[in-house]
Design an enzyme around this catalytic site. Structure first.
Site, mmCIF file in Angstrom:
data_model
loop_
_atom_site.group_PDB
_atom_site.id
_atom_site.type_symbol
_atom_site.label_atom_id
_atom_site.label_comp_id
_atom_site.label_asym_id
_atom_site.label_seq_id
_atom_site.Cartn_x
_atom_site.Cartn_y
_atom_site.Cartn_z
ATOM 1 N N ARG A 267 4.990 7.577 12.958
ATOM 2 C CA ARG A 267 4.995 8.073 11.584
ATOM 3 C C ARG A 267 4.423 9.476 11.553
ATOM 4 O O ARG A 267 3.412 9.757 12.208
ATOM 5 C CB ARG A 267 4.151 7.156 10.696
ATOM 6 C CG ARG A 267 4.290 7.443 9.196
ATOM 7 C CD ARG A 267 3.362 6.570 8.386
ATOM 8 N NE ARG A 267 2.013 7.126 8.303
ATOM 9 C CZ ARG A 267 0.931 6.419 8.032
ATOM 10 N NH1 ARG A 267 1.010 5.106 7.862
ATOM 11 N NH2 ARG A 267 -0.253 7.009 7.954
ATOM 12 N N HIS B 7 0.829 -1.206 0.000
ATOM 13 C CA HIS B 7 0.000 0.000 0.000
ATOM 14 C C HIS B 7 0.864 1.257 0.000
ATOM 15 O O HIS B 7 2.041 1.231 0.367
ATOM 16 C CB HIS B 7 -0.922 0.025 1.216
ATOM 17 C CG HIS B 7 -0.195 0.147 2.530
ATOM 18 N ND1 HIS B 7 0.504 -0.898 3.088
ATOM 19 C CD2 HIS B 7 -0.061 1.191 3.384
ATOM 20 C CE1 HIS B 7 1.051 -0.507 4.229
ATOM 21 N NE2 HIS B 7 0.729 0.764 4.432
ATOM 22 N N ASP C 22 0.198 5.073 1.803
ATOM 23 C CA ASP C 22 -0.623 5.466 2.945
ATOM 24 C C ASP C 22 -1.829 6.308 2.515
ATOM 25 O O ASP C 22 -1.710 7.230 1.707
ATOM 26 C CB ASP C 22 0.219 6.246 3.958
ATOM 27 C CG ASP C 22 1.322 5.395 4.556
ATOM 28 O OD1 ASP C 22 1.068 4.205 4.836
ATOM 29 O OD2 ASP C 22 2.444 5.913 4.737
ATOM 30 N N HIS D 266 4.685 0.359 -0.234
ATOM 31 C CA HIS D 266 5.448 -0.372 0.779
ATOM 32 C C HIS D 266 4.620 -1.480 1.412
ATOM 33 O O HIS D 266 3.401 -1.541 1.260
ATOM 34 C CB HIS D 266 6.016 0.573 1.842
ATOM 35 C CG HIS D 266 4.990 1.375 2.581
ATOM 36 N ND1 HIS D 266 4.458 2.558 2.094
ATOM 37 C CD2 HIS D 266 4.388 1.183 3.786
ATOM 38 C CE1 HIS D 266 3.589 3.055 2.953
ATOM 39 N NE2 HIS D 266 3.523 2.232 3.998
#
Length: 361
Positions: free
Chosen positions: A335, A171, A173, A320
């Site tokens: 994150r 995916h 984000d 990723h």
């Protein structure tokens, strides 16, 4: 509309992700800062509206002299994606170095740093340099810091969950947003003794590897990305989303505003269907791209985290996959996710491979 099977798989994936994050009352790790423990306040946020984002990479010196002149070592981990920089602290970057980091990340997809002392507030400041910060509609964050997305997986009793293939968890984000993220940072504070690596694949290289007929086909298509399944998975956990779920339509091939290179922009977690084609055609065409993402090992980089490692990646031109091979051990990090421009396709965009003279075999 996406098929019921695709939507059901997406909901299972999002449910698995939430199940792995732990509960509101989960104790903080002995080694992880207690201030990083995720909480889920009931604060509500208005829907995002489009805002102007000026990419920091436009301000960068193309030679990258300020950034690369300060490092002790640069290691390109693969020909197509992934660079590791040594001898520099992200907490001490000048504005010129931050701009050049944005450009390097736009070129290389993801840049890695070891032994970083950057704290949450400094990480937020770095993120704000790259754009307005995204507040995740469902995930936990540290108390009082809603712009931090906490990675806090494995500290609950894990019962196996749905049997989902790791190939389906690639995916970028929150691509369902009107302005999905750009230059993103993740710092890992604690990790399992073994496992917990992350893979990235180059969206530029995925585009360049396609045959010419498929390039032309996908350049003319758009796809719907949805956050509804993630919101429903959150509700199943007893947590009402803090922002109403949205769907947005984005080009399958987008162009990076700084490099001008074309990149594939779909992923199996959030992309639901291709606009303007039949359900069968949509499913078949998306599966071509999903297999391309999962099985192009020569276009991927795999990063083995260490405590206080930081990854800086460009969500616009990379996809990723966090590897869940360590459960029930704990993986804990933070994150920070700046919003970027609304995705667009530019027919004057370029092929990265052609511009750089890269060859595929």
């Amino acid at each position: 509309m996406a098929s019921a099977a695709v939507a059901a798989t997406a909901e299972k994936l999002n449910d698995l992700s939430l199940n792995l994050r732990g509960s509101d009352s989960a104790p903080s790790s002995p080694e992880g800062p207690s201030s990083n423990r995720p909480v889920w306040p009931e604060t509500k946020y208005e829907p995002y509206v489009e805002v102007e984002v000026k990419d920091a990479g436009h301000r960068a010196d193309p030679s990258l002299k300020n950034l690369l002149g300060a490092v002790s070592k640069r290691i390109d981990l693969t020909p197509h994606i992934g660079t590791e920089l040594h001898g520099i602290q992200l907490s001490q970057l000048t504005d010129a170095q931050k701009d050049e980091l944005a450009l390097l990340t736009a070129q290389r997809g993801v840049v890695f740093f070891r032994d970083q002392d950057i704290d949450l507030h400094q990480q937020l400041d770095l993120g704000r340099h790259y754009g307005p910060l995204h507040i995740h509609p469902t995930s936990g964050h540290p108390e009082g810091l809603p712009e931090v997305h906490v990675v806090h997986t494995g500290d609950i009793e894990y019962n196996g969950g749905p049997r989902i293939s790791q190939r389906d968890t690639w995916h970028s984000d929150v691509t369902y947003e009107l302005q999905p993220p750009g230059t993103t940072t993740l710092k890992i504070n604690e990790l399992p003794e073994v496992g917990g690596d992350t893979l990235w694949v180059s969206g530029y290289a995925l585009y360049d590897r396609l045959s010419e007929p498929l390039k032309k086909l996908f350049e003319g298509l758009q796809a719907e990305h949805s956050g509804f399944e993630q919101a429903e998975a959150s509700r199943k956990r007893g947590r009402e989303p803090r922002r109403a779920p949205v769907k947005n339509i984005h080009p399958i091939v987008r162009v990076h505003p700084v490099t001008g290179w074309k990149s594939i922009f779909v992923n199996p977690i959030f992309t639901r269907s291709i606009v303007g084609v039949s359900k069968a055609e949509s499913t078949a065409l998306l599966q071509i791209l999903y297999d391309h993402i999962a099985f192009s090992q020569d276009l991927q980089v795999r990063f083995k985290w260490q405590k206080n490692s930081v990854a800086v990646w460009d969500n616009r031109i990379s996809i990723h996959n966090a590897i869940f091979d360590y459960l029930p051990a704990l993986r804990h990090g933070a994150r920070v996710t700046p919003r970027a421009e609304k995705p667009y396709y530019d027919p004057n965009g370029k092929s990265r491979a052609e511009e750089l003279g890269l060859k595929y075999f």
